[in-house]
Design a protein around this motif. Structure first.
Motif, PDB file in Angstrom:
ATOM      1  N   PHE A 174     -11.133  -1.357 -13.680  1.00 41.19           N
ATOM      2  CA  PHE A 174     -12.340  -2.008 -14.188  1.00 41.19           C
ATOM      3  C   PHE A 174     -12.011  -3.308 -14.911  1.00 41.19           C
ATOM      4  O   PHE A 174     -10.861  -3.546 -15.313  1.00 41.19           O
ATOM      5  CB  PHE A 174     -13.084  -1.069 -15.166  1.00 41.19           C
ATOM      6  N   HIS A 175     -13.040  -4.108 -15.105  1.00 44.07           N
ATOM      7  CA  HIS A 175     -12.981  -5.338 -15.907  1.00 44.07           C
ATOM      8  C   HIS A 175     -12.430  -5.000 -17.297  1.00 44.07           C
ATOM      9  O   HIS A 175     -12.736  -3.934 -17.844  1.00 44.07           O
ATOM     10  CB  HIS A 175     -14.407  -5.903 -16.010  1.00 44.07           C
ATOM     11  N   PRO A 176     -11.629  -5.912 -17.886  1.00 43.02           N
ATOM     12  CA  PRO A 176     -11.020  -5.606 -19.193  1.00 43.02           C
ATOM     13  C   PRO A 176     -12.025  -5.303 -20.305  1.00 43.02           C
ATOM     14  O   PRO A 176     -11.638  -4.752 -21.341  1.00 43.02           O
ATOM     15  CB  PRO A 176     -10.209  -6.873 -19.506  1.00 43.02           C
ATOM     16  N   LYS A 177     -13.266  -5.639 -20.108  1.00 43.98           N
ATOM     17  CA  LYS A 177     -14.240  -5.375 -21.177  1.00 43.98           C
ATOM     18  C   LYS A 177     -14.863  -3.971 -21.077  1.00 43.98           C
ATOM     19  O   LYS A 177     -15.561  -3.552 -22.015  1.00 43.98           O
ATOM     20  CB  LYS A 177     -15.349  -6.437 -21.145  1.00 43.98           C
ATOM     21  N   ARG A 178     -14.627  -3.225 -19.989  1.00 41.99           N
ATOM     22  CA  ARG A 178     -15.276  -1.903 -19.857  1.00 41.99           C
ATOM     23  C   ARG A 178     -14.837  -0.955 -20.962  1.00 41.99           C
ATOM     24  O   ARG A 178     -13.659  -0.913 -21.315  1.00 41.99           O
ATOM     25  CB  ARG A 178     -14.969  -1.267 -18.516  1.00 41.99           C
ATOM     26  N   HIS A 199     -13.113  -7.997 -10.382  1.00 40.28           N
ATOM     27  CA  HIS A 199     -13.488  -9.415 -10.319  1.00 40.28           C
ATOM     28  C   HIS A 199     -13.466 -10.015 -11.714  1.00 40.28           C
ATOM     29  O   HIS A 199     -14.000  -9.425 -12.653  1.00 40.28           O
ATOM     30  CB  HIS A 199     -14.887  -9.580  -9.726  1.00 40.28           C
ATOM     31  N   GLN A 220     -16.093 -14.228 -24.468  1.00 40.61           N
ATOM     32  CA  GLN A 220     -14.641 -14.003 -24.341  1.00 40.61           C
ATOM     33  C   GLN A 220     -14.120 -14.266 -22.939  1.00 40.61           C
ATOM     34  O   GLN A 220     -13.014 -14.758 -22.771  1.00 40.61           O
ATOM     35  CB  GLN A 220     -14.284 -12.557 -24.700  1.00 40.61           C
ATOM     36  N   PHE A 221     -14.905 -13.914 -21.926  1.00 44.83           N
ATOM     37  CA  PHE A 221     -14.346 -13.878 -20.570  1.00 44.83           C
ATOM     38  C   PHE A 221     -14.865 -14.998 -19.665  1.00 44.83           C
ATOM     39  O   PHE A 221     -14.431 -15.100 -18.521  1.00 44.83           O
ATOM     40  CB  PHE A 221     -14.598 -12.506 -19.936  1.00 44.83           C
ATOM     41  N   SER A 265     -11.847  -8.916 -29.754  1.00 47.32           N
ATOM     42  CA  SER A 265     -12.553  -7.908 -30.540  1.00 47.32           C
ATOM     43  C   SER A 265     -11.865  -6.574 -30.297  1.00 47.32           C
ATOM     44  O   SER A 265     -11.050  -6.451 -29.391  1.00 47.32           O
ATOM     45  CB  SER A 265     -14.027  -7.880 -30.143  1.00 47.32           C
ATOM     46  N   TYR A 325     -22.081  -1.699  -8.969  1.00 47.61           N
ATOM     47  CA  TYR A 325     -22.134  -1.202  -7.587  1.00 47.61           C
ATOM     48  C   TYR A 325     -22.883   0.123  -7.605  1.00 47.61           C
ATOM     49  O   TYR A 325     -23.191   0.661  -8.680  1.00 47.61           O
ATOM     50  CB  TYR A 325     -20.710  -1.015  -7.036  1.00 47.61           C
ATOM     51  N   TYR A 342      -6.218  -6.778 -24.116  1.00 46.30           N
ATOM     52  CA  TYR A 342      -6.293  -7.850 -23.115  1.00 46.30           C
ATOM     53  C   TYR A 342      -5.668  -9.124 -23.679  1.00 46.30           C
ATOM     54  O   TYR A 342      -4.835  -9.764 -23.036  1.00 46.30           O
ATOM     55  CB  TYR A 342      -7.760  -8.075 -22.734  1.00 46.30           C
ATOM     56  N   THR A 353     -11.230  -5.336 -26.834  1.00 42.66           N
ATOM     57  CA  THR A 353     -10.514  -6.176 -25.871  1.00 42.66           C
ATOM     58  C   THR A 353      -9.171  -6.663 -26.417  1.00 42.66           C
ATOM     59  O   THR A 353      -8.523  -7.503 -25.814  1.00 42.66           O
ATOM     60  CB  THR A 353     -11.364  -7.401 -25.492  1.00 42.66           C
ATOM     61  N   SER A 390     -17.510   3.549 -15.257  1.00 45.61           N
ATOM     62  CA  SER A 390     -18.840   3.438 -14.643  1.00 45.61           C
ATOM     63  C   SER A 390     -19.123   4.620 -13.723  1.00 45.61           C
ATOM     64  O   SER A 390     -20.282   4.877 -13.391  1.00 45.61           O
ATOM     65  CB  SER A 390     -18.945   2.137 -13.840  1.00 45.61           C
ATOM     66  N   ASP A 391     -18.075   5.335 -13.291  1.00 47.30           N
ATOM     67  CA  ASP A 391     -18.290   6.457 -12.380  1.00 47.30           C
ATOM     68  C   ASP A 391     -18.446   7.783 -13.122  1.00 47.30           C
ATOM     69  O   ASP A 391     -19.434   8.471 -12.949  1.00 47.30           O
ATOM     70  CB  ASP A 391     -17.122   6.554 -11.383  1.00 47.30           C
ATOM     71  N   ARG A 448      -9.777   4.360 -10.632  1.00 45.52           N
ATOM     72  CA  ARG A 448     -10.496   3.121 -10.338  1.00 45.52           C
ATOM     73  C   ARG A 448     -10.209   2.126 -11.455  1.00 45.52           C
ATOM     74  O   ARG A 448     -10.160   2.490 -12.623  1.00 45.52           O
ATOM     75  CB  ARG A 448     -11.995   3.400 -10.236  1.00 45.52           C
TER      76      ARG A 448
END
Lengths: 406, 152
Positions: free
Chosen positions: B57-61, B115, A139-140, B30, A263, B36, B33, B65-66, B55
Motif C-alpha cells: 500500500f501507499h506509505p500513508k495507509r 502508485h 506530505q506526498f 507525522s 479499487y 517513510y 509516516t 484496505s482489504d 498486498r
C-alpha cells in the motif's frame, strides 16, 4: 418509475447577489451570503422563523471563520433545527440542496435554506499558490511542486491516452463556452470576444496537456446563491415551484495520486484508474430517482474547471458513450448554435469559477422558466446540473423540472 | 542547493511551506509516516505491506484496505516502476519552484503495485506513459530530499 424521493421537494425561492471586478463597492462573502439568503426567504414568502434547516457549502476561502454556517446563521437571525456546512468540495453545493430535500421530507421541518458564497479579487492575492496548497497532499504531493492544473492534468494525460482524445477536442469545449459567455452580462470573459480552436492551442502551456484557455478563470468578483426548498404538499402553495426530480452524489478520494490506491469500488472497478469518476454513480441515481433519461434533458450545466473534464462528464452523464466525448463535441453536439444547451452561462472556462458553482442551478431554473435574458434556450423544461470538486473527487448531479411527474 | 535538515522527531512543529504570502501547508513527517521519512534519509523508499493479504500500500495507509488490519509493516520498495501519468508544469506554484520550471510531475506505478506522486526526470529517455522509471533521490526546489524517478 420515479422513486419516493423523486419530485418530493421543490425550489420555491431563490436569491442571488453578485459583484463584478469593476464594481466600486466590494462585498465580502458574508455580505453576499446574507443578502442572497434574505432575498430567497422573501421571495419564498416565508418568515425567517420557518427556516427549519440551513445548509451551507464549505467555508469561503475569503472569509475564514471556525464555523461559517454559524456565522451566516447569526447574521440572518434564523434558528434551524438542522444545520451544517457541507464539504465534498464543489459537489457540496448541490449537496446542500440534497440535504435540504431530505430534511423537509423528514417531517421535522418545512423549509430548508441552502447557500454558497465566495468573493475574490481584493482578498486573494495568489490563487495559484493557494489552490496548489488546497488541492495537493501536504506530505506526498506538495513537496514536488504541483499546481491545481497539473493535478487535473494527470487525469487528462490518462484520458487522452486511453480514449484517444486530442487537444483540438479539448479546445472545442473552450470555444463553445466562450460563445455562451459573451451573452452573459456578468461573465468574466464576456468582453474578450469569440475564440477559435487555434486560439486555445496557441495559448501558453500551463501544465501539459492543458493550455491557458483549457483552464477555468477564477471569477473576478463575488457570488452568492441561496435557495429555499420545501416538500411537495407545501410547494403547491407557492407560485412556480421548480421540482427537484432526482439527485445523486459520490466521493471517491481526496488526493489524486491516492485515488490510485482505490479499487473494488463502484464506479472505479477492480483496478485503480483515474478515468472512471463518481459522476457516473451520481447520474445513475439521479436518473433512476427521476424516472428520466439523458434524452429527456433539455439543458445541461457541468462544473468542470478544465476543458477535458467536460468531455468526461458528457460521457458519464450519458449524453454519449464512454470515450466518445471528443467526437461528440467535434460533431457539433454542444455548439452554442444548435447543439445541446451546455454550460449556458459560459461555464467555469468563460463565465468563471466561484462559490462551488451553485449559480449553475440558478441559471437552470432561470432557463426552464424562460427568464434567462439574452441567452434564453427555447422550450427548456428539464435541466441537469453537475457539481464537482477536488481533483474529480466529489460529484453531484441534480435534475430539475418545471412540471411535476405524475 | 544545501542538504535539507529534516527534524524527524519534531513533527508536531511542522515545517511551513509558503508561496509568497500564502501558506502551502505543513508537510512535516507525522507519526503515521515517520518511517517513510526516515527511509528517505537512508535513500530508501518505504511502503506499507499487509502480511495477511500480502498486498502493498501507499506509505500513508493506516489500515489494510482489504482486511482492515492495522498491523501494516514497512517494506523497502525495489525502486522499479513505470510512468502512469505525467504533466510538464510551466506555471509553478511559487517563486522557488519557478526556478526549476518547466519540470515534470506525475504518478509512478511501482512494480509492487503501489502508485506514488513523484518528479520524473528524463535520463536519458523521454517521459511517456509506460516508460520504465527507476528510483533516485534528489533535493528539489522545496529544499527537501525526495524520491524521484529517472526515466529511460
Amino acid at each position: 418509475m420515479a422513486s419516493k424521493l423523486g419530485y418530493s421537494a421543490a425550489i420555491v425561492g431563490i436569491g442571488r447577489c453578485m459583484t463584478k471586478r469593476d464594481d466600486a463597492e466590494k462585498l465580502t462573502a458574508l455580505q453576499l451570503g446574507s443578502i442572497s439568503s434574505a432575498q430567497a426567504i422573501q421571495k419564498a414568502g416565508i418568515k425567517r422563523s420557518q427556516v427549519g434547516a440551513f445548509f451551507t457549502g464549505r467555508c469561503p476561502t475569503s472569509y475564514r471563520t471556525l464555523q461559517y454556517n454559524q456565522t451566516l446563521l447569526n447574521e440572518l437571525k434564523i434558528a434551524p433545527i438542522f444545520n451544517t456546512e457541507v464539504t465534498a468540495h464543489g459537489a457540496g453545493a448541490l449537496g446542500t440542496i440534497e440535504l435540504g430535500v431530505l430534511a423537509v421530507n423528514s417531517g421535522l421541518c418545512d423549509y430548508a435554506l441552502c447557500v454558497t458564497n465566495e468573493a475574490s479579487g481584493v482578498w486573494l492575492k495568489d490563487k495559484v499558490g493557494q489552490n496548489a496548497a488546497g488541492e495537493s497532499n501536504p506530505q506526498f504531493e506538495a513537496p514536488f511542486g504541483p499546481t491545481t492544473p497539473s493535478l487535473y492534468a494527470q487525469v487528462a494525460c490518462r484520458y487522452m491516452h486511453e480514449y484517444g482524445a486530442t487537444s483540438e477536442m479539448l479546445a472545442k469545449v473552450g470555444v463553445e463556452s466562450r460563445n455562451w459567455a459573451i451573452t452573459h452580462p456578468y461573465a468574466a470573459m464576456r468582453n474578450r470576444g469569440k475564440i477559435t480552436i487555434d486560439d486555445v492551442l496557441n495559448s501558453r502551456m500551463i501544465a501539459s496537456p492543458l493550455h491557458l484557455l483549457d483552464c477555468a478563470v477564477n471569477y473576478p468578483g463575488g457570488i452568492s446563491t441561496a435557495f429555499i426548498i420545501t416538500r411537495a404538499d407545501l410547494a403547491k402553495n407557492h407560485p412556480n415551484p421548480t421540482w427537484i426530480a432526482g439527485f445523486g452524489q459520490q466521493t471517491t478520494h481526496e488526493w489524486i495520486s491516492e485515488r490510485m490506491g482505490a479499487y473494488d469500488l463502484d464506479p472505479i472497478g477492480a483496478e485503480p484508474n483515474l478515468t472512471n469518476t463518481g459522476c457516473a454513480t451520481a447520474a445513475k441515481q439521479a436518473y433512476e430517482m427521476s424516472g428520466l433519461k439523458p434524452k429527456d434533458i433539455d439543458i445541461v450545466q457541468t462544473s468542470a474547471p478544465f476543458s477535458f473534464v467536460h468531455l468526461m462528464m458528457l460521457e458519464e452523464l450519458g449524453f454519449c458513450k464512454k470515450g466518445e466525448g471528443g467526437p461528440f463535441v467535434m460533431d457539433g453536439n454542444i455548439d452554442a448554435d444548435g447543439g445541446l444547451p451546455f454550460c449556458t452561462m459560459g461555464g467555469y472556462l468563460s463565465f468563471g469559477q466561484m462559490a462551488q458553482g451553485l449559480y449553475n442551478l440558478h441559471e437552470t431554473v432561470d432557463q426552464i422558466w424562460g427568464q434567462a435574458e439574452g441567452r434564453q434556450v427555447p422550450d427548456a423544461e428539464v435541466g441537469l446540473v453537475h457539481g464537482h470538486g477536488g481533483i474529480l473527487a466529489s460529484h453531484s448531479v441534480m435534475i430539475v423540472s418545471r412540471e411535476r411527474a405524475a | 542547493m544545501s542538504e535539507p535538515a529534516i527534524k524527524l522527531e519534531d513533527w508536531a512543529q511542522g515545517i511551513p511551506m509558503r508561496a509568497g504570502p500564502v501558506s502551502l501547508g505543513l508537510y512535516q513527517p507525522s507519526p503515521e509516516t515517520m518511517e517513510y521519512w526516515r527511509g528517505i534519509e537512508r535513500r530508501e523508499l518505504m511502503i506499507r505491506h499487509c502480511g495477511h493479504c500480502n498486498r502493498f500500500f501507499h506509505p500513508k495507509r493506516i489500515v489494510c484496505s482489504d482486511c482492515g488490519s492495522p498491523d501494516l509493516t514497512w517494506k523497502k520498495a525495489a525502486g522499479n516502476g513505470k510512468v502512469y501519468s505525467f504533466s510538464e508544469i510551466h506555471r509553478a506554484p511559487s517563486e522557488a519552484f519557478a526556478k526549476g520550471a518547466p519540470y515534470i510531475n506525475g504518478i509512478v506505478r511501482l512494480e509492487e503495485g503501489v502508485h506514488l506522486f513523484t518528479r520524473f526526470i528524463p535520463d536519458p529517455g523521454l517521459v511517456k506513459i509506460d516508460a520504465p522509471a527507476r528510483l533516485d533521490f534528489r533535493v528539489l526546489e522545496s529544499n527537501w530530499l525526495l524520491p524521484v524517478f529517472l526515466v529511460g
